[in-house]
Design an enzyme around this catalytic site. Structure first.
Site, short mmCIF file in Angstrom:
data_model
loop_
_atom_site.label_atom_id
_atom_site.label_comp_id
_atom_site.label_asym_id
_atom_site.label_seq_id
_atom_site.Cartn_x
_atom_site.Cartn_y
_atom_site.Cartn_z
N GLY A 103 2.58 2.40 5.20
CA GLY A 103 3.61 1.39 5.38
C GLY A 103 4.62 1.75 6.46
CD GLU A 131 4.38 -3.40 -3.84
OE1 GLU A 131 4.64 -2.26 -4.33
OE2 GLU A 131 3.26 -3.91 -3.89
N GLY A 171 0.81 -1.20 0.00
CA GLY A 171 0.00 0.00 0.00
C GLY A 171 0.85 1.25 0.00
CB SER A 172 0.01 4.72 0.90
OG SER A 172 -0.23 4.67 2.29
#
EC number: 1.2.1.3
Length: 488
Positions: A273, A290, A268-269
């Site tokens: 993260g 990721e 995600g963002s």
């Protein structure tokens, strides 16, 4: 010997406001979308599975971004439902981890076959609920299938090493063992593939999973879990090893902080993260992240422009810019800058008529996922213009049902403009002139987030120069841990 496992997290929290053009009729009752019932979906679906389907949380309406209408409803999980999932997964894991790895691989192989049998309806559901065009959606399901194939092979090749010992009559044996329960929280833009990457590998490694999907793609999660459940039932495997808990930010926070989740994988963002990484580290857990991307293509002076244009069109505008690997910056050599911008504008003009319903064969670009994404696109374009950017193409919201915008090309902004260095999850690309390759590499590396980078050149030496100096930020983790033991 006891085995330990961890949770995998993937977050992009988005709450959906009431969509434009929404009606009380559910799309699932429209014969046009009969594939929904083929997947076992109903008007009202349970979004929690831990061997049994039962939920006590709020009811979430799932909207189609192509028309803003309600597809169906999903009852999300409560805090107590999450606790039931985590406890059941922890309990089921003990039996699952004791199975030989090849036996676990056989179960995953069957999951891949079950996905093959449901390839078309599941791909159509991804298109309808997420908004990506059907070839991409089907390709996403195929990614899960391919990872099942990979995991099957892995199940017979899990590593271990024998080392010499300094003690007479002893050897050192290294053996990799499961972590325990892996938590998986996935983003809306790849609602099948990201779960599949994590789940298939975790399963063959002997890990159980708890999945918290994006709350804007809950139907995909329910449908995928039903497919997995059917295989587990056939093999008399406890369903809780593939638990599901649909929910919002509260469920995600509980999963991140849960010490039973030995690994958290987050897709995600970057902003979320960072929070996930900190929270997991507080309890000395592992994380697999990721995150977002502000990806660039460098167009060197000797680039093959035909090859570049065909690649750039999909890289910049494909999936309506809603990939973490979407190209957001074009770093173009000064000798080619004007030609590239002009030819790219013509290429964009050629696809505008093919923006539309992602389920239709002729469509090349679908909608943005939510009204909030449309607002973010609108604000980003306005801010770029305010800072001196020039809209070379696009820049407008398409007035039709659903959440459609024009793919947009912006010039005139410096490489270090704040708006250029900020990821907007929409089809907006900034064209930036560079004097040479070295400057292009420097500009590529100056953003805080990056997931993919590309160079178009016919000079092999420049290719290796990029390999050495280009930065790509990818965060990885593991779903196994090693034990070092002495054995007589």
């Amino acid at each position: 010997m006891s085995l330990l496992c961890r949770a995998v997290l993937s977050l992009r929290y988005i709450r959906v406001p009431m969509a434009r053009n929404a009606s009380t009729a559910f799309l699932i009752e429209d014969p046009k979308y009969s594939f929904l019932k083929d997947l076992g979906l109903k008007e009202n679906n349970v979004g929690v599975f831990n061997g049994k389907w039962k939920a006590n949380g709020e009811v979430i309406k799932s909207y189609s971004p192509a028309n803003g209408k309600v597809i169906a409803e999903v009852q999300a999980g409560s805090a107590a439902d999450y606790e039931a999932c985590a406890s059941a997964a922890q309990e089921a894991w003990h039996a699952w981890a004791e199975l030989p790895a090849p036996a676990r691989g056989e179960v995953v192989r069957q999951i891949g076959d079950a996905l093959r049998e449901n390839l078309q309806p599941l791909g159509k559901l991804v298109s309808l609920e997420m908004g990506k065009i059907l070839p991409e959606a089907i390709g996403e399901v195929i990614e899960y299938i391919h990872v099942c194939d990979l995991a099957l092979g892995l199940s017979r090749t899990l590593p271990g090493t024998v080392f010499p010992s300094e003690r007479p009559g002893h050897v050192l044996i290294e053996k990799w063992n499961p972590l325990g329960v892996v938590g998986i929280i996935t983003a809306f833009n790849f609602p099948v593939a990201v779960f599949g990457w994590n789940s298939a590998i975790a399963m063959v490694c002997g890990d159980a999973t708890v999945w918290k999907p994006s709350e804007t793609t809950p139907l995909v999660a329910v449908a995928v879990t039903k497919i997995v459940e059917s295989v587990l039932q056939k093999n008399n495997i406890p369903g809780a090893i593939a638990s599901l808990c649909v929910g919002g930010k509260g469920i995600g926070e509980k999963l991140v902080k849960d010490e039973r989740m030995k690994l958290v994988s987050f897709t995600g963002s970057t902003a979320v993260g960072q929070q996930v990484g900190v929270e997991v580290q507080k309890r000395f857990g592992r994380h697999l992240l990721e995150l977002g991307g502000n990806n660039a293509i460098i167009v060197n002076e000797d680039a093959n422009l035909e090859l570049f244009l065909s690649a750039a069109l999909f890289a910049c505008a494909g999936t309506a810019g809603q990939r973490c690997t979407t190209t957001r910056r074009l770093l173009i050599h000064k000798k080619l800058y004007s030609e590239v911008v002009n030819r790219l504008k013509k290429a964009y003009a050629g696809v505008v008529s093919r923006i539309g319903d992602p389920l239709l064969e002729e469509t090349l670009i679908g909608p943005l996922h939510t009204p909030a994404a449309v607002d973010a696109y609108k604000k980003t374009v306005a801010e770029a213009v305010k800072l001196g950017g020039k809209i070379e193409f696009g820049g407008k919201i398409i007035e039709r049902e659903g959440y459609f915008v024009e793919p947009t090309i912006i010039t005139g902004l410096p490489h270090d403009s704040p708006i250029v260095k900020t990821e907007c999850f929409a089809p907006i690309v900034y064209c930036i002139e560079i004097p040479d390759l070295e400057t292009g590499i420097q500009y590529n590396n100056e953003v805080e987030q990056g997931l993919s980078s590309s160079l178009f050149t016919e000079n092999l030496g420049d290719v290796f120069k990029v390999f050495i100096y280009m930065k790509i930020f990818i965060k990885l983790g593991h779903v196994l841990h090693r034990n070092m033991r002495m054995k007589f």
